[in-house]
Design an enzyme around this catalytic site. Sequence first.
Site, PDB file in Angstrom:
ATOM      1  N   CYS A 170       0.842  -1.205   0.000  1.00 19.89           N
ATOM      2  CA  CYS A 170       0.000   0.000   0.000  1.00 19.89           C
ATOM      3  C   CYS A 170       0.874   1.252   0.000  1.00 19.89           C
ATOM      4  O   CYS A 170       2.005   1.239   0.477  1.00 19.89           O
ATOM      5  CB  CYS A 170      -0.878  -0.026   1.250  1.00 19.89           C
ATOM      6  SG  CYS A 170      -1.874   1.431   1.532  1.00 19.89           S
ATOM      7  N   SER A 200       0.637   3.676   1.938  1.00 22.15           N
ATOM      8  CA  SER A 200       0.967   4.097   3.306  1.00 22.15           C
ATOM      9  C   SER A 200       2.300   3.499   3.756  1.00 22.15           C
ATOM     10  O   SER A 200       3.055   4.136   4.488  1.00 22.15           O
ATOM     11  CB  SER A 200      -0.144   3.699   4.273  1.00 22.15           C
ATOM     12  OG  SER A 200      -1.322   4.401   3.943  1.00 22.15           O
ATOM     13  N   HIS A 213       4.869   5.664   2.148  1.00 17.43           N
ATOM     14  CA  HIS A 213       5.051   6.963   2.821  1.00 17.43           C
ATOM     15  C   HIS A 213       6.114   6.864   3.917  1.00 17.43           C
ATOM     16  O   HIS A 213       6.814   7.836   4.199  1.00 17.43           O
ATOM     17  CB  HIS A 213       3.744   7.428   3.462  1.00 17.43           C
ATOM     18  CG  HIS A 213       2.821   8.135   2.518  1.00 17.43           C
ATOM     19  ND1 HIS A 213       3.195   9.238   1.788  1.00 17.43           N
ATOM     20  CD2 HIS A 213       1.525   7.900   2.191  1.00 17.43           C
ATOM     21  CE1 HIS A 213       2.170   9.652   1.055  1.00 17.43           C
ATOM     22  NE2 HIS A 213       1.147   8.853   1.278  1.00 17.43           N
ATOM     23  N   HIS A 254       0.301  -3.422   6.662  1.00 16.43           N
ATOM     24  CA  HIS A 254      -0.864  -3.170   7.527  1.00 16.43           C
ATOM     25  C   HIS A 254      -2.157  -3.647   6.878  1.00 16.43           C
ATOM     26  O   HIS A 254      -3.244  -3.348   7.378  1.00 16.43           O
ATOM     27  CB  HIS A 254      -0.956  -1.661   7.805  1.00 16.43           C
ATOM     28  CG  HIS A 254      -1.119  -0.882   6.545  1.00 16.43           C
ATOM     29  ND1 HIS A 254      -0.071  -0.602   5.708  1.00 16.43           N
ATOM     30  CD2 HIS A 254      -2.216  -0.392   5.951  1.00 16.43           C
ATOM     31  CE1 HIS A 254      -0.517   0.048   4.660  1.00 16.43           C
ATOM     32  NE2 HIS A 254      -1.824   0.180   4.765  1.00 16.43           N
ATOM     33  N   CYS A 258      -7.417  -2.931   4.106  1.00 15.54           N
ATOM     34  CA  CYS A 258      -7.104  -1.498   3.927  1.00 15.54           C
ATOM     35  C   CYS A 258      -7.810  -0.892   2.723  1.00 15.54           C
ATOM     36  O   CYS A 258      -8.721  -0.099   2.878  1.00 15.54           O
ATOM     37  CB  CYS A 258      -5.604  -1.238   3.849  1.00 15.54           C
ATOM     38  SG  CYS A 258      -5.196   0.505   3.605  1.00 15.54           S
TER      39      CYS A 258
HETATM   40 ZN   LIG Z   1      -3.042   0.937   3.357  1.00 17.83          ZN
END
Ligand SMILES: [Zn+2]
Length: 366
Positions: free
Chosen positions: A40, A42, A45, A61, A166
């Site tokens: 993902c 995220s 990031h 996650h 997610c």
């Molecule tokens: Zn995610």
Amino acid sequence: MPVKAAVLWKANTPLEIVDLTQQGPQAGEARVVVKAAGICHSDWHIMNGDWMPPLPMVLGHEAAGIVEEVGAGVVNVKPGDHVIFSFRPHCGRCLYCSIGRSILCDGYTSARWGMLDGTYRLKKDGQDIYQMARIGTFSERVVCAAEMLVPIRPEMPWPQAALVGCCVPTGVGAVTRCAQVETGASVLVVGCGGVGLNVVQGARLAGASIIAAADLLDNKLVYAKEFGATHTFSASKDNVVDKVRELTAGRGVDYAFDAIGGEATTLQILDAIRPGGTAVIVGMAAMNVRAPIAPYFMALQEKAIKGTMYGSVRPNLDFPKLVDLYLDGRLKIDELVSRTYTLDQINEGFAALRSGQVARGVVVFN
Ligand SMILES: [Zn+2]
Ligand SMILES: [Zn+2]
């Protein structure tokens, strides 16, 4: 117990696959054998330094697996259960849990990269290794708070189950839970990656009449059509705001969703909604991004802007429902799983995410 996991030691370096020592589940915790974990933005990031939690950390996650062992006092899951990880805890006691907004749960003061009691379960040569979002799922096995595990029907296939952790709830929930889009509404979705495509199919499930989708990449627009977009616009060639106004008698759409997160896209969704419309920020921007809104026009045109985290879903309620919708053929998840990787290939998975080649890449464990 030794476990193999993907660790980020330092921002802007590749993940390293290492053997860690894992302490077993303590009271209120469970150990899960991870079967699949999605890749993902995220995670990215953190890898690229946009977000700066302390390192070293096992990232990941968005995942699903089988409960192997539970600690004292665990009643919501048992060994053998198929579960999806929720990356937010759910204390059940705080204001937010009480009003049905458990994504905002503030029942714990411990750091968001360890157990609820503030201790850690992973070590390498005596050093604590943190777990992203208290789970860190790019790992063969995960020990985490049992309340962050949602049991699901065992017939759900693993890569598809992982994405219900997610991108699926984030996108679908933004439409159904946060914005509560009504049948017949007009919708614009900016950004057609893993989250954006789920906003598109959320709008489809909600019965939106116009579902316009925009992305810089033409291959993403092909995906958007497949997921239910009625109109697609190239953000690199078209003026997206003008295009959606043409579709809506010059007014703009009822709802616009930013599935990317950033200054330009935030301003774009505000421009694209009609007076009285709602703009929703779904994608997670870098922490330092700011967008200058025009308060005068917000008031004059009664525009609303909202943020949504995790699609504002209630994981215990919504994950099983999303699984039911998938198994009934009403939610597309197979089409999101563009590529699978072994844990050793995880850096290839991030390269593909960066180049926009995939809807979603998923690490599949044996
Ligand atoms: Zn995610
Ligand atoms: Zn709570």
